[in-house]
Design an enzyme around this catalytic site. Structure first.
Site, PDB file in Angstrom:
ATOM      1  N   CYS A 383       0.856  -1.283  -0.054  1.00  0.00           N
ATOM      2  CA  CYS A 383      -0.089   0.219  -0.068  1.00  0.00           C
ATOM      3  C   CYS A 383       1.049   1.344   0.266  1.00  0.00           C
ATOM      4  O   CYS A 383       1.518   1.750  -0.857  1.00  0.00           O
ATOM      5  CB  CYS A 383      -0.971   0.071   1.110  1.00  0.00           C
ATOM      6  SG  CYS A 383      -2.617   0.943   0.747  1.00  0.00           S
ATOM      7  N   HIS A 509      -3.634  -5.061   0.269  1.00  0.00           N
ATOM      8  CA  HIS A 509      -3.083  -5.652   1.515  1.00  0.00           C
ATOM      9  C   HIS A 509      -3.198  -6.985   1.527  1.00  0.00           C
ATOM     10  O   HIS A 509      -4.337  -7.729   2.130  1.00  0.00           O
ATOM     11  CB  HIS A 509      -3.878  -5.058   2.757  1.00  0.00           C
ATOM     12  CG  HIS A 509      -3.546  -3.769   3.003  1.00  0.00           C
ATOM     13  ND1 HIS A 509      -2.787  -3.047   3.851  1.00  0.00           N
ATOM     14  CD2 HIS A 509      -4.286  -2.536   2.498  1.00  0.00           C
ATOM     15  CE1 HIS A 509      -2.745  -2.051   3.738  1.00  0.00           C
ATOM     16  NE2 HIS A 509      -3.714  -1.499   3.282  1.00  0.00           N
ATOM     17  N   GLU A 511      -1.311  -9.092   3.221  1.00  0.00           N
ATOM     18  CA  GLU A 511      -1.645  -9.482   4.608  1.00  0.00           C
ATOM     19  C   GLU A 511      -2.812 -10.002   5.088  1.00  0.00           C
ATOM     20  O   GLU A 511      -2.742 -11.057   6.216  1.00  0.00           O
ATOM     21  CB  GLU A 511      -0.635  -8.714   5.505  1.00  0.00           C
ATOM     22  CG  GLU A 511      -1.639  -7.538   6.003  1.00  0.00           C
ATOM     23  CD  GLU A 511      -1.293  -6.295   4.854  1.00  0.00           C
ATOM     24  OE1 GLU A 511      -1.162  -6.522   3.623  1.00  0.00           O
ATOM     25  OE2 GLU A 511      -1.486  -5.158   5.308  1.00  0.00           O
TER      26      GLU A 511
END
Ligand code: GLN
Length: 533
Positions: A383, A509, A511
């Site tokens: 990001c 993202h 993650e």
């Protein structure tokens, strides 16, 4: 199982940060392994509508669900442990409860009644607790209540649980998590705080069915008996949660103490065979076998573990699947300079440039992007990290010394990262970003395509600014390729430099969607590159 949905409430006492989220996730995992369809939700007693506007120093990372809700980081644990996909309905705050009651009041839904905490707020809490279970079919809905018993903010939740337990009988159960401190001077574990915490719960009209005691030392049978006796809980329903080398051991420790069996028995369900949790155990064995480390430098501005929770978990999962131990060094981007970058990052096998908002620490992130690029160290920008990679490239390769993101410099003539047109008029800070899962098409032959092994992906976003397409050709010509594109808006979602070993920035993202049994392909590929010399 078809039939009535069962509700498990997880409350906490004595202290915060005992790991209610991990216990809730572990219970979810164990029931799921027995074939039950489960979901886990979190009720947070604070007044914010959602944690989106919270500083990470307050509550750690802001997690984002596929449907674009900014949520508590515990939802990340729920997803990582169980592989379920949570939504907006899985995280409710007091702010949202009040807002919905006040909206109803303004609409006149209450027909002139005086609006009170009991029954109006508690009814709204109860309705929200049951919402997931009524919309979809779940065998179990696990509800974690944030905060600790005794907090003023928690009272309406406890009252709602009291009522629900009364209404639902065997279909509702309360698991209470407490802490048993060790007094070094007396060389003793102390159960008194637990007794008090249970008393507090009882005075709210709730008798906990199961107690999970967080402890740093093994609790002997006598201590457990004592707790059972003082707290009106069966002996086998007193379970200990000893500190573990990794949170992913917790489901196994809970299973060994038959926490799942006790739950089933108490709720009048058949017990059957204990599931083997095969893949989960394999993951843990692999994790313990790994001796060699992969050294990652995490460049961010929040000097706090929880602020980058999902990234840390994704790294550690990917390290395990690459048979490595993750050695993560946090590097404060505010203190990272051209002078000290070699000392800070020189020994790292890979660099991650973290997400973030605002100007603070931005120069350090640009320094890290530059160091990774010019020293060919595998570098992963997430990001804001991706935006920093693009800015650094514009400044030092494209030759636009004043290149910047509109977020950092409103007047930059080289706005390589810019605000989206639709966002320009918005002044309200809450929930005004591109949030949630969006489609992305990967360019065949790119490194990211190799990692995902497919062309169409969906990833979660949380940002206001975007790569400026006016510069796309210049970047591509100079060697930074735009290899992931949003098919609807044509926005650039991924950049990479194919000439380097692994230099990739993603606007989304990844993650948030890495789980124990399904680690994220980009993290896997990044760690693999980091360990390949
Ligand atoms: N601040 C940047 C933006 O709003 C990046 C956000 C982030 O890193 N999540 O676009």
């Amino acid at each position: 199982m078809q039939g009535e949905t069962k509700y498990i409430f997880v409350t906490g006492g004595v202290a915060s940060s005992l790991g209610k989220g991990i216990i809730s996730s572990s219970i979810g995992k164990l029931l799921q392994a027995r074939g039950y369809n489960i979901t886990i939700q979190k009720f947070d007693p604070y007044i914010n509508i959602d944690p989106g506007t919270l500083n990470p120093y307050e509550h750690g990372e802001c997690y984002v669900t596929v449907d674009g809700h900014e949520a508590d980081l515990d939802l990340g644990h729920y997803e990582r442990f169980t592989g379920i996909r949570t939504t907006k309905a899985n995280n409710v705050t007091t702010g949202r409860i009040y807002k919905s009651v006040i909206d109803k009041e303004r609409r006149g839904d209450y027909l002139g009644k005086t609006i009170q905490i009991i029954p109006h707020i508690t009814d709204e809490i109860k309705r929200s607790i049951k919402l997931l279970g009524t919309k979809n079919h779940f065998d179990f809905v696990i509800t974690e209540i944030g905060g600790t018993v005794g907090d003023i903010e928690s009272l309406p939740y406890l009252e709602s649980i009291r009522q629900l337990k009364w209404e639902m009988g065997k279909n509702a159960l309360c698991v209470h998590l407490t802490y048993v401190p060790y007094l070094a001077a007396a060389k003793e574990l102390k159960t008194k705080p637990t007794q008090h915490s249970v008393k507090q719960l009882q005075s709210a009209g709730i008798q906990p069915d199961i107690l999970v005691l967080r402890t740093e030392y093994d609790l002997n049978t006598n201590l457990r008996k004592k707790v059972a006796l003082f707290c009106n809980v069966e002996e086998k329903a007193v379970v200990q949660s000893l500190d573990q080398p990794t949170i992913y051991e917790v489901p196994l420790r809970m299973q060994e103490q038959a926490l799942d069996t006790t739950i089933l028995e108490k709720m009048g369900l058949p017990v059957g065979e204990t599931p083997s949790l095969g893949p989960w155990r394999e993951f843990l064995e692999r994790r313990h076998r790994a001796t060699e480390a992969v050294k990652i430098g995490l460049v961010g501005k929040y000097d706090l573990q929880d602020a980058y929770k999902s990234i840390l978990e994704s790294i550690s999962q990917a390290a395990t699947y690459n048979d490595r131990k993750a050695d993560v060094k946090f590097i404060n981007s505010e203190k990272l300079t051209d002078e000290n970058v070699a000392v800070q990052l020189g020994d790292r096998d890979g660099i991650i440039i973290c997400p973030g908002f605002g100007q603070r620490g931005i120069e350090g992130k640009l320094t890290a992007a530059n160091y990774g690029r010019t020293h060919d160290i595998p570098t992963f920008g997430i990001c804001l990290g991706m935006q920093c990679m693009a800015i650094e490239f514009a400044r030092n390769v494209l030759g636009f010394a004043d290149a910047n993101s509109r977020e950092m410099d409103e007047k930059t003539p080289h706005n390589v990262i810019d605000i989206m047109e639709e966002q320009k008029s918005i002044t309200n800070m809450g929930g005004t970003m591109r949030l949630g899962a969006y489609e992305c098409v990967l360019k065949k032959g790119s490194r990211v395509y190799e990692a995902y092994r497919k062309e169409h992906i969906q990833e979660r976003h949380r940002h206001r600014y975007e790569f400026n397409n006016e510069y796309k050709d210049a970047y591509e010509k100079a060697g930074m390729k735009c290899v992931g594109i949003n098919p609807e808006s044509d926005l650039v979602e991924i950049v990479e430099i194919p000439a380097l070993r692994w230099y990739i920035g993603v606007q989304f993202h990844p993650e948030y969607s890495s789980t124990v049994l399904k680690p994220h392909p980009l993290f896997l590929s990044f760690i693999k590159a980091a360990i390949t010399k």
